[in-house]
Enzyme design. Structure first.
Site, PDB file in Angstrom:
ATOM      1  N   GLU A 259     196.169  51.242  21.413  1.00  0.00           N
ATOM      2  CA  GLU A 259     197.144  50.170  21.649  1.00  0.00           C
ATOM      3  C   GLU A 259     198.365  50.408  20.765  1.00  0.00           C
ATOM      4  OE1 GLU A 259     195.098  46.449  20.995  1.00  0.00           O
ATOM      5  OE2 GLU A 259     193.538  46.947  22.441  1.00  0.00           O
ATOM      6  N   HIS A 280     196.657  42.772  24.884  1.00  0.00           N
ATOM      7  CA  HIS A 280     195.774  42.206  23.842  1.00  0.00           C
ATOM      8  C   HIS A 280     196.182  40.767  23.487  1.00  0.00           C
ATOM      9  CE1 HIS A 280     192.879  43.491  20.400  1.00  0.00           C
ATOM     10  NE2 HIS A 280     192.796  42.184  20.616  1.00  0.00           N
TER      11      HIS A 280
HETATM   12  O1  LIG Z   1     189.632  39.731  17.597  1.00  0.00           O
HETATM   13  C1  LIG Z   1     190.284  38.809  18.058  1.00  0.00           C
HETATM   14  O2  LIG Z   1     190.179  37.635  17.692  1.00  0.00           O
HETATM   15  C2  LIG Z   1     191.232  39.102  19.151  1.00  0.00           C
HETATM   16  O3  LIG Z   1     191.222  40.474  19.446  1.00  0.00           O
HETATM   17  C3  LIG Z   1     192.602  38.670  18.834  1.00  0.00           C
HETATM   18  O4  LIG Z   1     192.948  39.279  17.683  1.00  0.00           O
HETATM   19  P1  LIG Z   1     194.456  39.193  17.184  1.00  0.00           P
HETATM   20  O5  LIG Z   1     194.764  37.749  17.026  1.00  0.00           O
HETATM   21  O6  LIG Z   1     194.458  39.955  15.923  1.00  0.00           O
HETATM   22  O7  LIG Z   1     195.288  39.826  18.235  1.00  0.00           O
END
Ligand SMILES: O=C(O)[C@H](O)COP(=O)(O)O
Length: 307
Positions: A259, A280
């Protein structure tokens, strides 16, 4: 000192800064190499999923007491090294559950309905009613791989839409009351019967490429797959092949092996109209960002107020 290396809701940052010196530096998420030099005097480090909390970073952080995780996935944090260093790791458990559950259920409905890809054709004068006549979610079966808190909330939401649910999770005892509304099945049985398969497992040596060509080959050709868990759980090349060849009917991916997407991954996924890609964000809504940030700010203030 509190150091925040990724985006966090402003009100929570202000609340922390009112009580303790706080550096809000979300640009550090893309400048990993600059973080160690910023760690002197840092007692709480707050991250999302991009900052790599490695043994080397911890070695540069002699005052660190806590890593606050603005989310729940912990694969970017060396948990063993944190334990050895006496650093508490505090994820925002539960605070983004609703966002992920809504993401899964809405993508299930969009993929089964198969009705939202016609704009370009319609603007060009076509009227593709037959091609856009998809399926309802009611009465269909959602298979959940992993049955933790987020998957359970997703099952509840799916039940409210009239869906049936089954799940596979060797960590949930077979006599658990959780199996009263969701059928406890093997992966093989799930692949044979589920209309929608959604992933809810962390990325570990045991789950890497769990969804490979063999697993995709066992799924029904009208099934759809949703991955809002972690990228490496799905073999992306095998999924692209299955989508291209009609091995399954559609997919929604929110997480990826790398990513942002590499050019190679983008090429694999190009020209697949039955594939939804999102960056994501399944767990990140404006609402969950507030909840997640409040929870981590509360834990940070509690930790720093204890002395
Ligand atoms: O693990 C998580 O809670 C999700 O992938 C979201 O993570 P992030 O808020 O770091 O994007």
């Amino acid at each position: 000192m509190i150091l925040v290396t990724e985006f966090m809701d402003e009100a929570s940052v202000v609340r922390m800064a009112d009580a303790f010196p706080t550096q809000y530096a979300p640009e550090l998420a893309d400048a990993q190499g600059d973080i160690p030099a910023r760690m002197a005097g840092v007692r709480v480090l707050i991250v999302r999923n991009r900052t790599q909390v490695t043994r080397a970073l911890l070695a540069a952080a002699p005052d660190l007491q806590m890593v606050g995780r603005l989310g729940v996935g912990l694969d970017n944090i060396d948990l063993a090294a944190c334990k050895e260093a006496g650093v508490a790791v505090c994820p925002a458990v539960g605070a983004n559950t609703l966002s992920v559950a809504e993401y899964v259920v809405t993508n299930a409905a969009i993929l089964l309905r198969n009705a939202y890809q016609a704009k370009a054709q319609m603007l060009a004068g076509a009227w593709p009613r037959a091609a856009c006549s998809g399926r309802e979610v009611a009465g269909r079966t959602l298979g959940l791989i992993g049955f933790g808190e987020i998957a359970q909330a997703t099952a509840d939401m799916a039940h409210n839409l009239g869906m049936r649910t089954c799940a596979h999770d060797p960590f949930v005892p077979s006599d658990s009351p959780l199996w009263s509304k969701t059928k406890n099945v093997s992966l093989e049985d799930m692949y044979a019967c589920a209309d929608v398969i959604s992933l809810h497992v962390p990325l570990t040596d045991g789950t890497r490429h769990l969804i490979n060509a063999e697993a995709l080959g066992q799924m029904r050709d009208d099934a759809v797959l949703i991955n809002a868990a972690r990228g490496g759980v799905v073999d992306e090349a095998a999924l692209a092949d299955a989508l291209r060849q009609g091995g399954i009917a559609g997919a929604a991916l929110d997480v990826f092996e790398t990513e942002p997407l590499t050019a190679k991954a983008a090429a694999k996924f190009a020209e697949l109209p039955n594939l939804i890609l999102t960056p994501h964000i399944a767990g990140v809504t404006q609402d969950s960002n507030v909840r997640v940030s409040e929870m981590i700010a509360d834990l940070t203030l509690k930790t720093l107020s204890q002395e």
